[in-house]
Design a protein around this motif. Sequence first.
Motif, short mmCIF file in Angstrom:
data_model
loop_
_atom_site.label_atom_id
_atom_site.label_comp_id
_atom_site.label_asym_id
_atom_site.label_seq_id
_atom_site.Cartn_x
_atom_site.Cartn_y
_atom_site.Cartn_z
N ASN A 337 37.70 43.33 39.94
CA ASN A 337 37.53 42.73 41.18
C ASN A 337 36.17 43.52 41.78
O ASN A 337 36.40 44.66 42.08
N ASP A 338 35.26 42.73 41.93
CA ASP A 338 33.89 43.41 42.47
C ASP A 338 34.36 43.90 43.68
O ASP A 338 34.74 43.25 44.75
N PRO A 339 33.91 45.23 43.88
CA PRO A 339 34.62 45.80 45.13
C PRO A 339 33.94 45.33 46.53
O PRO A 339 34.33 45.13 47.46
N ALA A 340 32.49 45.07 46.50
CA ALA A 340 31.59 44.62 47.53
C ALA A 340 32.15 43.05 47.73
O ALA A 340 32.49 42.65 48.91
N LEU A 341 32.48 42.23 46.83
CA LEU A 341 33.26 40.97 46.91
C LEU A 341 34.48 41.14 47.68
O LEU A 341 34.62 40.39 48.45
#
Length: 429
Positions: A337-341
């Motif tokens: 899971n993309d941390p920024a997203l």
Amino acid sequence: MQRTLLVTSLLLLPLFSHAQSQVDELADALEPQVIEWRHHLHQYPELSNREFKTAEYIASYLNGLGLDVTTGVARTGVVAILDSGKPGPVVALRADMDGLPVPEQNDLPYRSVQTGEFNGQTVPVMHACGHDTHMAMLMGAAKILTDMKDQLSGKVKFIFQPAEEGAPAGEKGGAEIMVQEGVLKSPDVDVIFGLHISANADVGTVRYQPGGTMAAVDPFKIVIKGKQAHGAYPWKSVDPVVTAAQMIMGLQTIVSREVRVIDDAAVVSVGSIHGGNRSNIIPSEVELVGTIRTLDKDARELIYEAMHRKVKGIAESMRAEAELTLPLDYNYPITYNDPALTATMLPTLERTAGKENTILAKAVTGAEDFSFFQEQVPGLYLWVGGKPLDVPEADSPAHHTPEFYVDDEGMKLGVRLLTNLTLDYMQQN
């Protein structure tokens, strides 16, 4: 910069509030239809790469919504595009379609009595992992987003994916093949969202984890070759059985002594041993088959290197030969899971499920081929609760079992999440 983001967020709040209210009303009205879809799909499951009738059922519905529908993607996959007619990002939403060779033991009016062919045998088929709910939830989101088309900016790509559980022997399938066939292109996807129902989490809850949320999976095979001898005269042999025993124990030290387990969990498991046929014969060959699970790219690379080193060193120490095949026949990347997203969409999760029902969860060592999509574009993969509130977690049935069960009530939150994630991402971008 922070002040600008704060002002922008405040300006968007009325939009979010109005849209969410509309989503909630539409989801409430649509819930009986979502349940009906789920019951139909549950009653008529199909195995991986054999989801022909499932695909027809879904495609017929999506065509009825007026969407641009493509069938036969990665063999049986269905992809539909909703074009708002306005510029904006392309948001992809994904659901998996396949059932499992499991005999259903639930006493339900919509229980499955279907059969299919698996490894050359006729087997019972069941949606024993909740993919029936995933499809129904995405069909619900497609309906609501179509009804709210005037509030969209950009395009939505609905991806119904076959063979998440793995293609049959000798075939390819699933997300990896969808990516190879260009499912994330034309139009180019900017972000992808997916979710999985959980039989062990309460209805009404959503669980998330930034970074590695499900493990990479790397099956392996080791063939150990020795010298056959009579069991009464072991000194005349090069014993592959004892070598295999040493190797199994040695492989366990990779995780316990080389992986920094305080940061990331990892697993090396041997699941199959074959060799020999009599008590008094030391065989010439033993085969080991197993799996590696990792949640971190560096740990994955470390274990790859250590596997080769251990196998070669232990075999040489026993005067045997060993051949390691890694990966064996398939492998999945880390579901990341993309941390920024994740941080950007967390307010959407909290607003949709309630802050008290939005739970930061630990990663799991199960695997998901949603990871192939996330290798190409930023993605967020969530767990939605499907356990009835009056059932203790210890008593809830496990996934992939004949008793697997999730409550229909869990799906409405999934429909709302997929819809709100799409709306909010478009409004923010």
